[in-house]
Design a protein around this motif. Structure first.
Motif, mmCIF file in Angstrom:
data_model
loop_
_atom_site.group_PDB
_atom_site.id
_atom_site.type_symbol
_atom_site.label_atom_id
_atom_site.label_comp_id
_atom_site.label_asym_id
_atom_site.label_seq_id
_atom_site.Cartn_x
_atom_site.Cartn_y
_atom_site.Cartn_z
ATOM 1 N N LEU A 183 9.671 19.648 2.351
ATOM 2 C CA LEU A 183 8.641 18.958 3.126
ATOM 3 C C LEU A 183 9.245 17.698 3.731
ATOM 4 N N VAL A 184 9.135 17.558 5.043
ATOM 5 C CA VAL A 184 9.554 16.334 5.717
ATOM 6 C C VAL A 184 8.312 15.703 6.337
ATOM 7 N N ALA A 185 8.074 14.446 6.002
ATOM 8 C CA ALA A 185 6.880 13.740 6.479
ATOM 9 C C ALA A 185 7.259 12.817 7.633
ATOM 10 N N LEU A 186 6.483 12.885 8.698
ATOM 11 C CA LEU A 186 6.653 12.015 9.860
ATOM 12 C C LEU A 186 5.412 11.139 9.995
ATOM 13 N N ALA A 187 5.629 9.852 10.257
ATOM 14 C CA ALA A 187 4.517 8.910 10.430
ATOM 15 C C ALA A 187 4.674 8.232 11.787
ATOM 16 N N PRO A 188 4.123 8.836 12.854
ATOM 17 C CA PRO A 188 4.327 8.297 14.202
ATOM 18 C C PRO A 188 3.505 7.050 14.526
ATOM 19 N N GLY A 189 2.606 6.643 13.633
ATOM 20 C CA GLY A 189 1.728 5.523 13.933
ATOM 21 C C GLY A 189 2.296 4.187 13.501
ATOM 22 N N ALA A 190 1.594 3.137 13.904
ATOM 23 C CA ALA A 190 1.878 1.769 13.452
ATOM 24 C C ALA A 190 0.658 0.939 13.805
ATOM 25 N N GLU A 191 0.012 0.387 12.794
ATOM 26 C CA GLU A 191 -1.251 -0.310 13.003
ATOM 27 C C GLU A 191 -1.088 -1.555 13.862
ATOM 28 N N PHE A 192 0.081 -2.180 13.804
ATOM 29 C CA PHE A 192 0.315 -3.449 14.496
ATOM 30 C C PHE A 192 0.134 -3.329 16.004
ATOM 31 N N GLY A 193 0.602 -2.224 16.593
ATOM 32 C CA GLY A 193 0.482 -2.091 18.037
ATOM 33 C C GLY A 193 1.423 -1.032 18.586
ATOM 34 N N ALA A 194 1.249 -0.700 19.865
ATOM 35 C CA ALA A 194 2.009 0.387 20.490
ATOM 36 C C ALA A 194 3.499 0.094 20.550
ATOM 37 N N ALA A 195 3.884 -1.171 20.588
ATOM 38 C CA ALA A 195 5.295 -1.501 20.726
ATOM 39 C C ALA A 195 6.122 -0.995 19.547
ATOM 40 N N LYS A 196 5.523 -0.868 18.372
ATOM 41 C CA LYS A 196 6.261 -0.438 17.180
ATOM 42 C C LYS A 196 6.398 1.082 17.082
ATOM 43 N N LEU A 247 -1.998 16.116 9.813
ATOM 44 C CA LEU A 247 -3.011 15.587 8.904
ATOM 45 C C LEU A 247 -3.452 14.182 9.285
ATOM 46 N N ALA A 248 -3.189 13.771 10.520
ATOM 47 C CA ALA A 248 -3.640 12.451 10.963
ATOM 48 C C ALA A 248 -5.156 12.366 10.866
ATOM 49 N N GLY A 249 -5.640 11.423 10.103
ATOM 50 C CA GLY A 249 -7.074 11.254 9.925
ATOM 51 C C GLY A 249 -7.712 12.255 8.992
ATOM 52 N N ALA A 250 -6.905 13.181 8.434
ATOM 53 C CA ALA A 250 -7.449 14.239 7.576
ATOM 54 C C ALA A 250 -7.194 13.987 6.100
ATOM 55 N N THR A 251 -6.497 12.900 5.777
ATOM 56 C CA THR A 251 -6.241 12.564 4.379
ATOM 57 C C THR A 251 -6.736 11.156 4.092
ATOM 58 N N SER A 252 -7.068 10.930 2.858
ATOM 59 C CA SER A 252 -7.265 9.554 2.411
ATOM 60 C C SER A 252 -5.890 8.927 2.217
ATOM 61 N N LEU A 253 -5.857 7.604 2.060
ATOM 62 C CA LEU A 253 -4.585 6.955 1.792
ATOM 63 C C LEU A 253 -4.003 7.451 0.476
ATOM 64 N N ALA A 254 -4.849 7.653 -0.517
ATOM 65 C CA ALA A 254 -4.367 8.165 -1.807
ATOM 66 C C ALA A 254 -3.713 9.528 -1.644
ATOM 67 N N GLU A 255 -4.292 10.403 -0.819
ATOM 68 C CA GLU A 255 -3.694 11.721 -0.580
ATOM 69 C C GLU A 255 -2.370 11.597 0.161
ATOM 70 N N ALA A 256 -2.317 10.699 1.148
ATOM 71 C CA ALA A 256 -1.061 10.499 1.883
ATOM 72 C C ALA A 256 0.037 10.018 0.946
ATOM 73 N N ILE A 257 -0.305 9.134 0.030
ATOM 74 C CA ILE A 257 0.677 8.655 -0.947
ATOM 75 C C ILE A 257 1.203 9.824 -1.777
ATOM 76 N N ALA A 258 0.307 10.694 -2.211
ATOM 77 C CA ALA A 258 0.724 11.841 -3.028
ATOM 78 C C ALA A 258 1.600 12.803 -2.235
ATOM 79 N N LEU A 259 1.307 13.015 -0.957
ATOM 80 C CA LEU A 259 2.137 13.889 -0.129
ATOM 81 C C LEU A 259 3.529 13.289 0.061
ATOM 82 N N ILE A 260 3.579 12.009 0.323
ATOM 83 C CA ILE A 260 4.865 11.342 0.516
ATOM 84 C C ILE A 260 5.708 11.434 -0.751
ATOM 85 N N ALA A 261 5.051 11.370 -1.904
ATOM 86 C CA ALA A 261 5.782 11.384 -3.180
ATOM 87 C C ALA A 261 6.610 12.648 -3.352
ATOM 88 N N GLY A 262 6.227 13.741 -2.693
ATOM 89 C CA GLY A 262 6.968 14.986 -2.821
ATOM 90 C C GLY A 262 7.826 15.331 -1.623
#
Length: 347
Positions: A183-196, A247-262
């Protein structure tokens, strides 16, 4: 008399909360008998629930940006009953420093922030230029000093989160992700702004290289609902038949943490999910453009930070002030693949 407790008032950003975790390791080492509670916004509290040193997570009931003095006074009355010996106020605002003061906590530790004299009675002072975030928070475990010597920065613990196997298995099952395949996880977002944000087309190009190396790899796209368009664009550019989970918007933060862990590896902009992956000690490829890669680096055993370090960077702006976004656009998928491939091969 009941056991005195320590109160941590959490930062409001996920990444900052992760980077504050070594402070708790230092406090626990100094007072192993003392329970540590964390007061955190609901959006950040799932991070603290994965921290071994935390006894209880208390969620703030306050609206973002509002003073709500009466509500803070009422909440402080509840905290007074819990018997805190000390409080560490990590946000720099007056309104968060009010809470332990109103609660009668005798020792209140923090940075000057918004001229919080009196509210903070063990006051630390910021350095110029600012320290990286982990030493910045960890310094609160020691007495205030005028100048930080190198000895106080050495051998700090790394941010550390824990996820148990049952939590991981439950989330994989919920989203029909095969635990036997990489499993490879990609996180294309950044809350700070589009520049990141690294361009979605670049994320897709890197994911295509991952799949060309091993077609059995599952690609998971993670983020908040705000990241839905970017994740959808990445998914649309990937080869037909690839195992892609948007899964953008389809997981809670807790679920995202668990997915990243693996995950076999995590690729992320400078964001909260990047720092979560680092604290879970996953192989991490961190992409920096308008922010300083030395200010908040990943700490995984396998980690690479990429920054073109252009003359105009780090501008620390939410939008590219020059309009070209070169710091991210010119950071090519090929360059990223050169750093990611050895991590996958090491695994």
């Amino acid at each position: 008399m009941s056991q005195p407790r320590t109160l941590i008032i959490s930062p409001n950003w996920i990444g900052d909360a992760v980077m504050a975790q070594p402070l708790l390791q230092l406090l626990r080492a100094a007072h192993p008998e003392r329970p540590i509670d964390v007061l955190a916004p609901p959006a950040v509290s799932p991070v603290w629930r994965q921290v071994a040193e935390v006894d209880e997570v208390l969620e703030t009931p306050f609206r973002h940006g509002a003073l709500q003095l009466r509500q803070r006074w009422q909440f402080a009355r509840l905290l007074r009953q819990r018997g805190y010996a000390d409080a560490y106020i990590l946000p720099n605002t007056i309104k968060y420093a009010l809470i332990p003061w109103l609660a009668g906590v005798r020792r209140r530790v923090g940075y000057k922030g918004e001229s919080r004299y009196g509210l903070i009675n063990v006051m630390h002072h910021d350095e110029v230029p600012p320290r990286p975030m982990v030493p910045f928070y960890a310094a609160l475990a020691k007495p205030p000093v005028t100048v930080q010597g190198p000895g106080l920065r050495a051998a700090l613990p790394r941010p550390r989160l824990t996820v148990d196997a049952a939590q991981r298995a439950a989330v994989l099952g919920r989203h029909a992700i095969d635990p036997a395949r990489p499993l490879v996880a990609l996180a294309p977002g950044a809350e700070f702004g589009a520049a990141k944000r690294w361009p979605a087309a670049h994320f897709a190009g890197l994911a295509t290289a991952v799949l060309a190396r091993d077609a059995a790899t599952q690609i998971v796209l993670l983020g908040s609902p705000k990241d839905g368009d970017a994740c959808a664009e990445v998914a649309a550019r990937l080869p037909d038949g690839a195992a892609v989970f948007n899964l953008a918007g389809a997981t809670s933060l807790a679920e995202a943490i668990a997915l990243i862990a693996g995950a076999a590896a995590v690729v992320a902009n400078d964001s909260g999910l990047l720092h979560i992956a680092s604290a879970l000690n996953r192989p991490v490829l961190a992409l920096y453009g308008p922010t300083d890669p030395d200010h908040a680096p990943p700490f995984s055993d396998l980690a690479a930070s990429i920054s073109l370090r252009l003359d105009c960077a780090p501008c620390k702006q939410r939008e590219c002030p020059l309009g070209h976004h070169d710091c991210m656009v010119k950071l090519t998928p090929d360059l990223a693949w050169q750093r990611l491939r050895p991590m996958l091969e090491a695994g």
